[in-house]
Motif scaffolding. Structure first.
Motif, PDB file in Angstrom:
ATOM      1  N   ASP C  71       0.827  -1.197   0.000  1.00 58.48           N
ATOM      2  CA  ASP C  71       0.000   0.000   0.000  1.00 58.48           C
ATOM      3  C   ASP C  71       0.866   1.253   0.000  1.00 58.48           C
ATOM      4  OD1 ASP C  71      -2.757   0.854   0.060  1.00 58.48           O
ATOM      5  OD2 ASP C  71      -2.268   1.763   1.989  1.00 58.48           O
ATOM      6  N   LYS C  72       1.918   1.201   0.768  1.00 60.40           N
ATOM      7  CA  LYS C  72       2.808   2.357   0.845  1.00 60.40           C
ATOM      8  C   LYS C  72       3.380   2.682  -0.533  1.00 60.40           C
ATOM      9  CE  LYS C  72       6.489   4.155   3.837  1.00 60.40           C
ATOM     10  NZ  LYS C  72       7.182   3.922   5.114  1.00 60.40           N
ATOM     11  N   VAL C  73       3.758   1.669  -1.272  1.00 59.89           N
ATOM     12  CA  VAL C  73       4.310   1.894  -2.605  1.00 59.89           C
ATOM     13  C   VAL C  73       3.267   2.522  -3.515  1.00 59.89           C
ATOM     14  CG1 VAL C  73       5.192   0.757  -4.671  1.00 59.89           C
ATOM     15  CG2 VAL C  73       5.976   0.023  -2.417  1.00 59.89           C
ATOM     16  N   LEU C  74       2.094   1.902  -3.549  1.00 59.77           N
ATOM     17  CA  LEU C  74       1.051   2.420  -4.438  1.00 59.77           C
ATOM     18  C   LEU C  74       0.688   3.857  -4.071  1.00 59.77           C
ATOM     19  CD1 LEU C  74      -1.468  -0.448  -5.151  1.00 59.77           C
ATOM     20  CD2 LEU C  74      -0.268   1.001  -6.783  1.00 59.77           C
ATOM     21  N   GLU C  75       0.607   4.097  -2.783  1.00 54.18           N
ATOM     22  CA  GLU C  75       0.268   5.438  -2.298  1.00 54.18           C
ATOM     23  C   GLU C  75       1.255   6.462  -2.857  1.00 54.18           C
ATOM     24  OE1 GLU C  75      -2.926   6.553  -0.809  1.00 54.18           O
ATOM     25  OE2 GLU C  75      -2.379   4.633   0.116  1.00 54.18           O
ATOM     26  N   GLU C  76       2.524   6.146  -2.723  1.00 56.08           N
ATOM     27  CA  GLU C  76       3.561   7.110  -3.129  1.00 56.08           C
ATOM     28  C   GLU C  76       3.616   7.255  -4.643  1.00 56.08           C
ATOM     29  OE1 GLU C  76       6.271   8.350  -0.984  1.00 56.08           O
ATOM     30  OE2 GLU C  76       5.992   7.193   0.849  1.00 56.08           O
ATOM     31  N   VAL C  77       3.483   6.151  -5.334  1.00 54.43           N
ATOM     32  CA  VAL C  77       3.549   6.214  -6.791  1.00 54.43           C
ATOM     33  C   VAL C  77       2.366   7.002  -7.347  1.00 54.43           C
ATOM     34  CG1 VAL C  77       3.368   4.839  -8.888  1.00 54.43           C
ATOM     35  CG2 VAL C  77       4.927   4.132  -7.082  1.00 54.43           C
ATOM     36  N   MET C  78       1.194   6.732  -6.801  1.00 56.21           N
ATOM     37  CA  MET C  78       0.010   7.438  -7.287  1.00 56.21           C
ATOM     38  C   MET C  78       0.092   8.925  -6.950  1.00 56.21           C
ATOM     39  SD  MET C  78      -1.450   5.057  -8.837  1.00 56.21           S
ATOM     40  CE  MET C  78      -3.096   5.535  -9.369  1.00 56.21           C
ATOM     41  N   ALA C  79       0.630   9.242  -5.780  1.00 55.59           N
ATOM     42  CA  ALA C  79       0.775  10.651  -5.406  1.00 55.59           C
ATOM     43  C   ALA C  79       1.692  11.357  -6.393  1.00 55.59           C
ATOM     44  CB  ALA C  79       1.331  10.754  -3.984  1.00 55.59           C
ATOM     45  N   GLY C  80       2.784  10.692  -6.782  1.00 57.51           N
ATOM     46  CA  GLY C  80       3.693  11.285  -7.774  1.00 57.51           C
ATOM     47  C   GLY C  80       2.996  11.517  -9.095  1.00 57.51           C
ATOM     48  N   ALA C  81       2.225  10.542  -9.523  1.00 55.09           N
ATOM     49  CA  ALA C  81       1.512  10.673 -10.793  1.00 55.09           C
ATOM     50  C   ALA C  81       0.533  11.841 -10.750  1.00 55.09           C
ATOM     51  CB  ALA C  81       0.779   9.379 -11.107  1.00 55.09           C
ATOM     52  N   GLU C  82      -0.056  12.034  -9.576  1.00 53.66           N
ATOM     53  CA  GLU C  82      -1.005  13.127  -9.446  1.00 53.66           C
ATOM     54  C   GLU C  82      -0.307  14.486  -9.501  1.00 53.66           C
ATOM     55  OE1 GLU C  82      -4.508  13.302  -6.230  1.00 53.66           O
ATOM     56  OE2 GLU C  82      -4.121  11.370  -7.208  1.00 53.66           O
ATOM     57  N   ARG C  83       0.832  14.567  -8.835  1.00 53.11           N
ATOM     58  CA  ARG C  83       1.604  15.813  -8.898  1.00 53.11           C
ATOM     59  C   ARG C  83       1.928  16.149 -10.342  1.00 53.11           C
ATOM     60  NH1 ARG C  83       3.917  13.975  -4.112  1.00 53.11           N
ATOM     61  NH2 ARG C  83       5.475  12.769  -5.254  1.00 53.11           N
ATOM     62  N   VAL C  84       2.328  15.156 -11.112  1.00 50.86           N
ATOM     63  CA  VAL C  84       2.685  15.391 -12.513  1.00 50.86           C
ATOM     64  C   VAL C  84       1.471  15.874 -13.305  1.00 50.86           C
ATOM     65  CG1 VAL C  84       3.413  14.251 -14.646  1.00 50.86           C
ATOM     66  CG2 VAL C  84       4.576  13.740 -12.495  1.00 50.86           C
ATOM     67  N   GLU C  85       0.339  15.248 -13.038  1.00 50.14           N
ATOM     68  CA  GLU C  85      -0.867  15.643 -13.763  1.00 50.14           C
ATOM     69  C   GLU C  85      -1.187  17.107 -13.482  1.00 50.14           C
ATOM     70  OE1 GLU C  85      -4.024  12.903 -13.196  1.00 50.14           O
ATOM     71  OE2 GLU C  85      -4.899  13.433 -15.138  1.00 50.14           O
ATOM     72  N   HIS C  86      -1.067  17.518 -12.212  1.00 46.13           N
ATOM     73  CA  HIS C  86      -1.350  18.899 -11.854  1.00 46.13           C
ATOM     74  C   HIS C  86      -0.344  19.858 -12.474  1.00 46.13           C
ATOM     75  CE1 HIS C  86      -4.459  17.372  -9.572  1.00 46.13           C
ATOM     76  NE2 HIS C  86      -4.155  17.780  -8.346  1.00 46.13           N
ATOM     77  N   ALA C  87       0.888  19.372 -12.654  1.00 49.82           N
ATOM     78  CA  ALA C  87       1.935  20.262 -13.183  1.00 49.82           C
ATOM     79  C   ALA C  87       1.694  20.600 -14.654  1.00 49.82           C
ATOM     80  CB  ALA C  87       3.301  19.583 -13.022  1.00 49.82           C
ATOM     81  N   GLY C  88       1.056  19.727 -15.389  1.00 52.30           N
ATOM     82  CA  GLY C  88       0.790  19.986 -16.809  1.00 52.30           C
ATOM     83  C   GLY C  88       2.049  19.928 -17.655  1.00 52.30           C
ATOM     84  N   GLY C  89       1.969  20.425 -18.878  1.00 51.39           N
ATOM     85  CA  GLY C  89       3.118  20.411 -19.788  1.00 51.39           C
ATOM     86  C   GLY C  89       2.905  19.472 -20.949  1.00 51.39           C
ATOM     87  N   ALA C  90       3.820  19.499 -21.897  1.00 50.91           N
ATOM     88  CA  ALA C  90       3.739  18.654 -23.091  1.00 50.91           C
ATOM     89  C   ALA C  90       3.886  17.194 -22.688  1.00 50.91           C
ATOM     90  CB  ALA C  90       4.839  19.037 -24.071  1.00 50.91           C
ATOM     91  N   PRO C  91       3.381  16.264 -23.512  1.00 49.56           N
ATOM     92  CA  PRO C  91       3.518  14.831 -23.201  1.00 49.56           C
ATOM     93  C   PRO C  91       4.952  14.436 -22.908  1.00 49.56           C
ATOM     94  CG  PRO C  91       1.979  15.111 -24.998  1.00 49.56           C
ATOM     95  CD  PRO C  91       2.495  16.484 -24.680  1.00 49.56           C
ATOM     96  N   SER C  92       5.911  14.950 -23.622  1.00 46.10           N
ATOM     97  CA  SER C  92       7.304  14.570 -23.362  1.00 46.10           C
ATOM     98  C   SER C  92       7.730  15.022 -21.966  1.00 46.10           C
ATOM     99  CB  SER C  92       8.228  15.170 -24.413  1.00 46.10           C
ATOM    100  OG  SER C  92       8.181  16.582 -24.355  1.00 46.10           O
ATOM    101  N   GLU C  93       7.279  16.199 -21.580  1.00 47.48           N
ATOM    102  CA  GLU C  93       7.607  16.683 -20.243  1.00 47.48           C
ATOM    103  C   GLU C  93       6.896  15.849 -19.172  1.00 47.48           C
ATOM    104  OE1 GLU C  93       8.268  21.400 -21.399  1.00 47.48           O
ATOM    105  OE2 GLU C  93       6.281  20.594 -20.990  1.00 47.48           O
ATOM    106  N   GLN C  94       5.649  15.512 -19.460  1.00 41.58           N
ATOM    107  CA  GLN C  94       4.893  14.674 -18.527  1.00 41.58           C
ATOM    108  C   GLN C  94       5.602  13.333 -18.306  1.00 41.58           C
ATOM    109  OE1 GLN C  94       1.044  14.632 -17.511  1.00 41.58           O
ATOM    110  NE2 GLN C  94       1.801  16.692 -17.060  1.00 41.58           N
ATOM    111  N   LEU C  95       6.030  12.743 -19.410  1.00 39.23           N
ATOM    112  CA  LEU C  95       6.673  11.434 -19.304  1.00 39.23           C
ATOM    113  C   LEU C  95       7.984  11.526 -18.516  1.00 39.23           C
ATOM    114  CD1 LEU C  95       5.802   8.667 -20.283  1.00 39.23           C
ATOM    115  CD2 LEU C  95       7.322   8.912 -22.239  1.00 39.23           C
ATOM    116  N   ALA C  96       8.715  12.593 -18.763  1.00 39.49           N
ATOM    117  CA  ALA C  96       9.975  12.782 -18.042  1.00 39.49           C
ATOM    118  C   ALA C  96       9.714  12.935 -16.544  1.00 39.49           C
ATOM    119  CB  ALA C  96      10.714  14.000 -18.582  1.00 39.49           C
TER     120      ALA C  96
END
Lengths: 210, 210, 210, 210
Positions: C71-96
């Motif tokens: 659970d701890k792993v999923l929690e942290e990974v999903m939180a990171g993905a959410e931060r990226v989504e909020h940050a926006g940017g081009a797909p290449s930037e998102q992937l990076a």
DNA sequence: TATGAATGAGTCTTCATTCAT
DNA sequence: AATGAATGAAGACTCATTCAT
């Protein structure tokens, strides 16, 4: 949890089945003496002269073992009731025969009977329900005989449910002191018990004391 | 293990004693439902709304708790028997009163009675012996009444020991279905049970069926 | 079996929660080294310097402990993905950014990640399903970014599902050698990995090699 | 414990060897699904339709069986790498061929590969060391190709060790979804993976993004 | 070749009880 | 009075392996 763990018993070799039955009987004595929960697997192993793994090869689980003991009792008691039903006769005769049959089971398997009467709540879920139903069926048979006697006028006008409980208590409770090894036979007990009970519920008796 | 742990109960405050009795009664219900060994300290804590430390403040040990439940039963049953003895009367009246008293205990404390009858072997050493002796004393009281009735000619010539077992089974076994909350009072059961039993062992009965 | 045994974690004291988290982390190291099934409760006790009973006071069950790690792993990974989504940017930037975030989790919790990736099948029933779903959600996020890049023309015309698997394999598999104590930071790995991957899927790349 | 129990495999009859290989393959599926430690001998017996004694006649020990699965993977992977070495060609061609060979093994034996990658720590002592060495040899082969490409100028100036890990992660991790029965062939995956990777590390790519 | 009974150390988990706070 | 963390022996049960048949 599962009522039947491992292979079905019928698929086993006769040797296996024989050994299993011996284990069931030996274990009944331990459960009767100390109680189901208070008896450990280690004690069962020692009593059956088997290692843990080997014991489990035969029993499936501790609860399966308990169920096998209880099943044996129900099987024998129900068989007796059926024999009586086939024999026919007046309600008083039926009741006397039912007592004789029941006490013979108690006399032959007092440990099993004690375990049956004490440890029903130790069974989980589905199995508990199933055993309860079979037990009820037997009790209702007693009530039915009493009702028939009242209807025929052989017995006075009594409450069949309550009277059945009196009869059951009187007979079931014998597991505490009636044993194969003891001085008393099933007959030694069944006859006086029937005399008391039939005199107690006979028509003239009701007229005199009621 | 030790029969009396901690301070003697009599040295405690009334508040402590009240709380303890409440715990004993609440715990009796749990022991009755699931069995002594199957009931854990954690369950007792929850049922009594107490932490582990606090519970132990009142109970001493799990076995002390069990002994308290069983003691309560014996105390009440013996008190009833004593009241009957003081009341006097013919053996048939004595037996009817003993039944009434016994069933009143069962009716009032069915959980305690069930625990008493089921869990005697859970007591260790000295305590088990002591309880067994008190139980025997009660049973011998029943036998004594039966012997007196035979001697006086009120009862027919029966085996007092065996007949006492019939009477005890009939009455003790009521814990299975006789409960405070239920539709039946102790009286509702005691009267018909006495009718059956007294008619069953009365002189004329013996002559007729024997 | 039950996902949450004993009291709810939120009802516990802060001290308890702190100790539990320490246990979860320490245990993750053991599970990572020897595998979940090969690690015994006794080893967990020693590593956490706790007796068996005390350990169970914190973990509920071995499987609960495993679930907490995952659970701890999923929690942290999903939180990171959410931060990226909020940050926006081009797909290449998102992937990076997704790569950077993911590798930071691996770098910080390599043991937890290894346990997460290896021991999913050790979870029973409902829990396994739930974790699988959350994992899928993350993988679909990667695919979505790839699809967006294809649509916008930033990436060449590739198979998003297959390409996502390439990306995931490249990044997830770093748990084998990327560790907090080591010489490499998450950044040290994320930058070259992004360079490879983005150059590999960029438009001009496709024209040249495809 | 002992790495080689019983007679040497080469001394056995062809029939024995055939049956053994079938057992190894069947068992790989079980180990892949539930994990090595979670799979019991009884399950292996059932899956292979053999009694315990007969199974042991073929496998030596559970760990021997695991080693056989892992050995099969290494054997095939190393054979592929050797074929590529003999084929010669530019580093980019070598890398593409290595990918193709590796993915063909994964595609053909996904269960074996999963077991290989997950259960290395389950091997004891000497065997673990030996397998680790062979695995390292394969990984160094990848690094060597990358170094050659950098030297020749075909690849940009990258870290061979880190880049090898990217390549290995991308390819090894396919065991999770690439299977014989599925819709994708090894080729279907190898080609796009090579496109991505070679474009990602090619000279112009490095100049553009670095 | 094959069977399945037997072994006993090992598994995870729960137990009643104590004790520092 | 009361809490709940800690103990460690004991609980039921499973394991890989052996061996007589």
């Amino acid at each position: 949890m599962s009522p039947a763990r491992g292979r079905d018993e019928s698929q086993r070799s006769p040797k296996w089945r024989g050994r299993r039955e011996a284990i069931v009987d030996t274990s009944a004595r331990l459960f009767a003496r100390r109680g189901y929960h208070a008896t450990g697997i280690a004690e069962l192993c020692e009593a059956n002269d088997l290692g843990k793994g080997a014991l489990y090869h035969y029993i499936g689980s501790k609860e399966d073992l308990l169920a096998a003991i209880q099943d044996k009792v129900l099987e024998e008691v129900m068989a007796g009731a059926e024999r009586v039903e086939h024999a026919g006769g007046a309600p008083s005769e039926q009741l006397a025969m039912l007592g004789q049959e029941l006490l013979e089971v108690v006399h032959r398997l007092p440990d099993h009977v004690r375990v049956f009467l004490h440890e029903l709540p130790a069974l989980s879920g589905a199995r508990a329900t199933q055993f309860d139903e079979r037990r009820r069926a037997y009790e209702e048979r007693i009530e039915a005989v009493l009702r028939a006697g009242v209807r025929s006028g052989e017995f006075r006008d009594l409450d069949p449910w309550l009277t059945a409980r009196a009869w059951l208590g009187m007979h079931n409770y014998t597991y505490l002191w009636l044993q194969s090894g003891g001085r008393l036979t099933a007959q030694d007990v069944a006859t006086p018990f029937s005399e008391i009970f039939l005199a107690g519920i006979g028509r003239s008796a009701g007229e005199r004391t009621g």
